[in-house]
Design a protein around this motif. Structure first.
Motif, PDB file in Angstrom:
ATOM      1  N   ILE A 121       9.449   0.112  -4.478  1.00 54.17           N
ATOM      2  CA  ILE A 121      10.136  -0.890  -3.643  1.00 54.17           C
ATOM      3  C   ILE A 121      10.067  -0.496  -2.175  1.00 54.17           C
ATOM      4  O   ILE A 121       9.779  -1.319  -1.297  1.00 54.17           O
ATOM      5  N   HIS A 122      10.313   0.783  -1.888  1.00 55.97           N
ATOM      6  CA  HIS A 122      10.272   1.228  -0.493  1.00 55.97           C
ATOM      7  C   HIS A 122       8.874   1.076   0.095  1.00 55.97           C
ATOM      8  O   HIS A 122       8.725   0.694   1.273  1.00 55.97           O
ATOM      9  N   ILE A 123       7.834   1.354  -0.694  1.00 51.94           N
ATOM     10  CA  ILE A 123       6.471   1.151  -0.205  1.00 51.94           C
ATOM     11  C   ILE A 123       6.246  -0.320   0.123  1.00 51.94           C
ATOM     12  O   ILE A 123       5.706  -0.669   1.180  1.00 51.94           O
ATOM     13  N   ALA A 124       6.660  -1.183  -0.805  1.00 45.80           N
ATOM     14  CA  ALA A 124       6.477  -2.628  -0.591  1.00 45.80           C
ATOM     15  C   ALA A 124       7.223  -3.124   0.636  1.00 45.80           C
ATOM     16  O   ALA A 124       6.781  -4.053   1.313  1.00 45.80           O
ATOM     17  N   GLN A 125       8.360  -2.493   0.953  1.00 47.34           N
ATOM     18  CA  GLN A 125       9.165  -2.908   2.104  1.00 47.34           C
ATOM     19  C   GLN A 125       8.793  -2.159   3.382  1.00 47.34           C
ATOM     20  O   GLN A 125       9.426  -2.358   4.418  1.00 47.34           O
ATOM     21  N   GLY A 126       7.776  -1.300   3.299  1.00 44.51           N
ATOM     22  CA  GLY A 126       7.319  -0.581   4.481  1.00 44.51           C
ATOM     23  C   GLY A 126       8.142   0.638   4.836  1.00 44.51           C
ATOM     24  O   GLY A 126       8.018   1.159   5.957  1.00 44.51           O
ATOM     25  N   ASN A 127       8.977   1.106   3.882  1.00 49.14           N
ATOM     26  CA  ASN A 127       9.818   2.278   4.146  1.00 49.14           C
ATOM     27  C   ASN A 127       9.175   3.515   3.522  1.00 49.14           C
ATOM     28  O   ASN A 127       9.648   4.055   2.521  1.00 49.14           O
ATOM     29  N   ARG A 128       8.109   3.987   4.134  1.00 51.65           N
ATOM     30  CA  ARG A 128       7.342   5.074   3.540  1.00 51.65           C
ATOM     31  C   ARG A 128       8.161   6.357   3.424  1.00 51.65           C
ATOM     32  O   ARG A 128       8.061   7.070   2.425  1.00 51.65           O
ATOM     33  N   LEU A 164       3.790   7.563  -8.498  1.00 48.08           N
ATOM     34  CA  LEU A 164       4.284   7.342  -7.143  1.00 48.08           C
ATOM     35  C   LEU A 164       3.388   8.041  -6.126  1.00 48.08           C
ATOM     36  O   LEU A 164       3.136   7.504  -5.030  1.00 48.08           O
ATOM     37  N   THR A 165       2.894   9.207  -6.474  1.00 43.07           N
ATOM     38  CA  THR A 165       1.981   9.925  -5.582  1.00 43.07           C
ATOM     39  C   THR A 165       0.717   9.104  -5.340  1.00 43.07           C
ATOM     40  O   THR A 165       0.224   9.007  -4.204  1.00 43.07           O
ATOM     41  N   ARG A 166       0.189   8.496  -6.411  1.00 42.61           N
ATOM     42  CA  ARG A 166      -1.004   7.657  -6.246  1.00 42.61           C
ATOM     43  C   ARG A 166      -0.703   6.444  -5.370  1.00 42.61           C
ATOM     44  O   ARG A 166      -1.521   6.037  -4.545  1.00 42.61           O
ATOM     45  N   ALA A 167       0.476   5.870  -5.559  1.00 45.15           N
ATOM     46  CA  ALA A 167       0.844   4.702  -4.755  1.00 45.15           C
ATOM     47  C   ALA A 167       0.971   5.072  -3.283  1.00 45.15           C
ATOM     48  O   ALA A 167       0.564   4.306  -2.403  1.00 45.15           O
ATOM     49  N   LEU A 168       1.510   6.240  -3.007  1.00 39.87           N
ATOM     50  CA  LEU A 168       1.644   6.681  -1.619  1.00 39.87           C
ATOM     51  C   LEU A 168       0.294   6.988  -0.988  1.00 39.87           C
ATOM     52  O   LEU A 168       0.117   6.828   0.229  1.00 39.87           O
ATOM     53  N   ALA A 169      -0.656   7.429  -1.799  1.00 35.91           N
ATOM     54  CA  ALA A 169      -1.968   7.792  -1.276  1.00 35.91           C
ATOM     55  C   ALA A 169      -2.894   6.593  -1.105  1.00 35.91           C
ATOM     56  O   ALA A 169      -3.919   6.681  -0.425  1.00 35.91           O
ATOM     57  N   ALA A 170      -2.540   5.470  -1.708  1.00 42.33           N
ATOM     58  CA  ALA A 170      -3.394   4.289  -1.641  1.00 42.33           C
ATOM     59  C   ALA A 170      -3.369   3.680  -0.238  1.00 42.33           C
ATOM     60  O   ALA A 170      -2.380   3.814   0.492  1.00 42.33           O
ATOM     61  N   PRO A 171      -4.473   3.034   0.182  1.00 45.50           N
ATOM     62  CA  PRO A 171      -4.481   2.354   1.489  1.00 45.50           C
ATOM     63  C   PRO A 171      -3.361   1.315   1.575  1.00 45.50           C
ATOM     64  O   PRO A 171      -2.929   0.758   0.557  1.00 45.50           O
TER      65      PRO A 171
END
Length: 308
Positions: A121-128, A164-171
């Motif tokens: 959710i935080h990735i989708a909302q731009g809260n890296r 989650l690590t893969r999601a954070l590493a994705a473009p």
């Protein structure tokens, strides 16, 4: 002082019912607790199961309604708040989903994927930075996952961390996993029956970390159950996780203030915690419940006599 519980697998499977039905639990049913009880007009187990059915049908509004009804019975339940978060996410209400997952994360029975959901959710909302915080929390949970935590739980946490690590590493423009369907499968009731029977056998074999995993699967399938929570408290006690056990017993007694097993075991837990007066209060409650005597009352009385 020993804690004895023996329930045959066959008896467990027969006792485990569908929506609204009770499960057989160690020590039987009965006992009052410190939390207020659920209104007899409410049926949180039926509401939970209806929520799962609606969720599987992608009827997210109905799933939200049902899970909110179940949460009124156990507002701090990790399993219920997680399910509600998934439903909110499916409906596109990400702020409410985040709040539900945050509530779930504070509970001992939170599914391992709770922080994965929060991170997505935080990735989708731009809260890296917030997503990274969830990744760090998962890493810490994996590091702290000892023998009492169990191999199954450790593997679930690792899988959540890796995803989650893969999601954070994705473009940034790469498609992200849909949080509404990521990280958790809701078993059906029949699978819950099988998991409950498995848990009984594991407890009888004193394989408590594995029993807790089976009980978590049972809870995910059938929803709130005083019997399942009582077992979770029992297994947690045997693993030395007394604070967690206290929470489970209190939740069990919130659902069923006349649960003999949870009333007895809460008294035993108070003795382990050095709170003999509270144990005597539980014994007095059993005196009220067991008009003609019961094994739970006699067992707690023996514990108190040995502790005095």
């Amino acid at each position: 002082m020993t804690m004895s519980v023996r329930l045959t697998t066959a008896a467990a499977v027969v006792a485990l019912g569908f929506a609204g039905a009770a499960l057989a639990a160690p020590g039987g049913g009965g006992g009052a607790g410190p939390a207020p009880s659920v209104s007899p007009r409410e049926d949180p187990q039926a509401a939970y199961q209806a929520g799962v059915a609606a969720l599987n049908a992608q009827n997210y509004r109905e799933a939200i309604r049902q899970f909110r009804s179940a949460r009124r019975a156990l507002p701090d339940s990790g399993a219920i708040n997680y399910a509600l978060g998934v439903a909110y996410n499916g409906a596109g209400e990400t702020d409410d989903a985040r709040e539900s997952f945050e509530r779930a994360a504070r509970a001992d029975d939170a599914p391992a994927a709770t922080r994965l959901q929060l991170g997505l959710i935080h990735i989708a909302q731009g809260n890296r930075d917030e997503a990274v915080a969830q990744q760090t929390a998962l890493a810490q949970m994996i590091s702290a996952c000892d023998g009492a935590c169990g191999d199954a739980r450790r593997a679930q946490l690792q899988a959540a961390h890796d995803q989650l690590t893969r999601a954070l590493a994705a473009p940034a423009d790469a498609p992200q996993a849909d949080p509404a369907v990521t990280g958790w499968i809701f078993p059906n009731v029949e699978e819950g029956r099988a998991a409950y029977a498995e848990a009984v056998g594991l407890i009888n074999a004193e394989r408590f970390p594995e029993a807790l995993d089976a009980l978590a699967r049972t809870q995910a399938a059938i929803g709130p159950s005083a019997d399942v929570l009582n077992y979770m408290g029992f297994a947690s006690r045997k693993l030395g996780r007394l604070d967690e056990a206290l929470g489970y017993y209190r939740e069990a007694l919130r659902l069923d203030p006349a649960h003999l097993g949870a009333t007895e075991y809460l008294g035993e837990l108070y003795i382990q915690m050095g709170e003999l007066d509270r144990a005597r209060t539980q014994l007095a409650r059993l005196d009220d419940l067991c008009t003609y005597g019961c094994a739970q009352r006699e067992e707690l009385a023996r514990w108190i006599e040995r502790a005095e």
